[in-house]
Design an enzyme around this catalytic site. Structure first.
Site, mmCIF file in Angstrom:
data_model
loop_
_atom_site.group_PDB
_atom_site.id
_atom_site.type_symbol
_atom_site.label_atom_id
_atom_site.label_comp_id
_atom_site.label_asym_id
_atom_site.label_seq_id
_atom_site.Cartn_x
_atom_site.Cartn_y
_atom_site.Cartn_z
ATOM 1 N N TYR A 279 0.815 -1.216 0.000
ATOM 2 C CA TYR A 279 0.000 0.000 0.000
ATOM 3 C C TYR A 279 0.854 1.275 0.000
ATOM 4 C CZ TYR A 279 -3.621 3.350 1.318
ATOM 5 O OH TYR A 279 -4.458 4.427 1.354
ATOM 6 N N GLU A 286 1.972 6.396 -7.104
ATOM 7 C CA GLU A 286 0.985 7.403 -7.508
ATOM 8 C C GLU A 286 1.585 8.807 -7.391
ATOM 9 O OE1 GLU A 286 -2.591 6.855 -5.222
ATOM 10 O OE2 GLU A 286 -2.553 4.686 -5.511
#
Length: 355
Positions: A279, A286
């Site tokens: 994660y 991103e």
């Protein structure tokens, strides 16, 4: 002289049924040793009020636990077979004992017994459905189908990208968007359902963490990747898509099993552990994508907000992206904390049950 009562028998695939013709039976003693059943009781039989006994050596092994129930007219005995199957006869010896006869009240041949089993299963299933509210059936079916579709979608993405990486090597990093984006668009649009499920109480999870994840991913997918052709061939697309799918191929099957209150320990551990490294890595990927897109948005002035001509300029969308980078890592902190609490709660509960 030992007196023997009349005994009637029948069978099913798993049980042997014996009916002993003995009225007002008392002091009943029934036990099984290896394959031999021993019976002794006092009651009124064919020879009047007396002690009656018999023994039967079964054709195949049976379980030692024997159940019996006496009525005013008879004693009913149930013996469980060691292995499920259909016996060609009851006793080890081919010649039937003179006191033994078929119980035609319960007699079935093998095909009839199989039909009886199917009818029992069908009846139990219908009874189970009657006791389950329709809303719960629809909810379970909806959640299972949703998680199944998402699992198949992300599995296709993960497998496709892995195979292409092995076949084409580094070249596969540059065309990920063109080969994978259609399925990723579908999965991420569909993921909006998770926000609605949380908001309307279909599933017990926080709305805010779910909303942060879904909106964050769709912003990256549609705004950063989808609206800029210059980003389509960047390797960062590969890393973002690969990390997203690597998390989801464990999350969605876990939810599928949860629809039926079923758990696979390995999958549970992976679901609550694999995200710990993946994660944050996904958020970092991103962030890299956002940073790489800032010069492009500045140059193209895409999504910029025009100001009056007197001022003669516009507010670049890249300003918002700088602010969004801060929001991304704030969302990472909120979601990471939420997921870590879930993990601790889950394994604490399991530990208590184990103790």
């Amino acid at each position: 002289m030992t007196l023997t009562p009349l005994v009637y028998w029948a069978q099913r695939h798993e049980d042997i049924y014996l009916r002993v013709e003995l009225t007002d039976a008392q002091n009943i003693d029934v036990h099984v040793h290896e394959k031999v059943l021993q019976f002794r009781a006092r009651g009124h039989g064919a020879k009047g009020q007396n002690e009656y006994e018999f023994s039967l050596e079964f054709l195949s092994p049976v379980k030692p636990e024997v159940s019996h129930k006496s009525t005013q007219r008879q004693v009913n005995i149930t013996v469980r077979k060691e292995q499920r199957g259909w016996w060609e006869r009851l006793t080890a010896q081919e010649r039937k004992p003179v006191f033994l006869a078929p119980d035609f009240d319960r007699w079935l041949d093998e095909s009839d017994a199989e039909m009886e089993i199917r009818e029992k299963v069908r009846f139990k299933f219908k009874s189970l459905l009657k006791n389950i509210p329709l809303t719960l059936v629809l909810k379970t079916g909806f959640l299972f189908v949703y998680n199944l579709v998402q699992f198949l979608g992300f599995s296709w993405i993960f497998v496709n990208m892995t195979v292409r990486l092995f076949i084409f090597g580094q070249d596969s990093l540059y065309d990920t968007f063109h080969t994978i984006s259609d399925v990723m668009f579908f999965c991420q649009i569909l993921a909006a359902v998770e926000v609605l499920n949380a908001a309307f109480g279909v599933v017990r999870t926080g709305v805010i963490p779910t909303l942060i994840q879904v909106v964050g991913r769709n912003f990256i997918l549609f705004i950063i990747f989808g609206s800029l052709e210059e980003m389509h061939n960047r390797p960062v697309v590969f890393f973002v898509f690969y990390l997203w799918s690597a998390i989801e191929i464990f999350r969605y099957p876990f939810y599928m099993l949860g629809c039926f209150n079923t758990e696979w320990k390995t999958l549970t551990w992976l679901r609550y552990t694999i995200w710990i490294p993946l994660y944050p890595l996904g958020v970092i990927a991103e962030a890299v994508a956002v940073i790489q897109s800032i010069p492009i948005f500045t140059e193209t002035k895409l999504f910029s907000i025009p100001l009056p001509k007197a001022i003669g300029t516009s507010i670049s969308f890249s300003y918002f992206l700088h602010f969004y980078l801060v929001l991304m890592f704030l969302g990472l902190f909120i979601n990471f904390r939420h997921l870590y609490k879930q993990r601790k709660r889950r394994f604490r509960t399991k530990k208590r049950k184990a103790n």
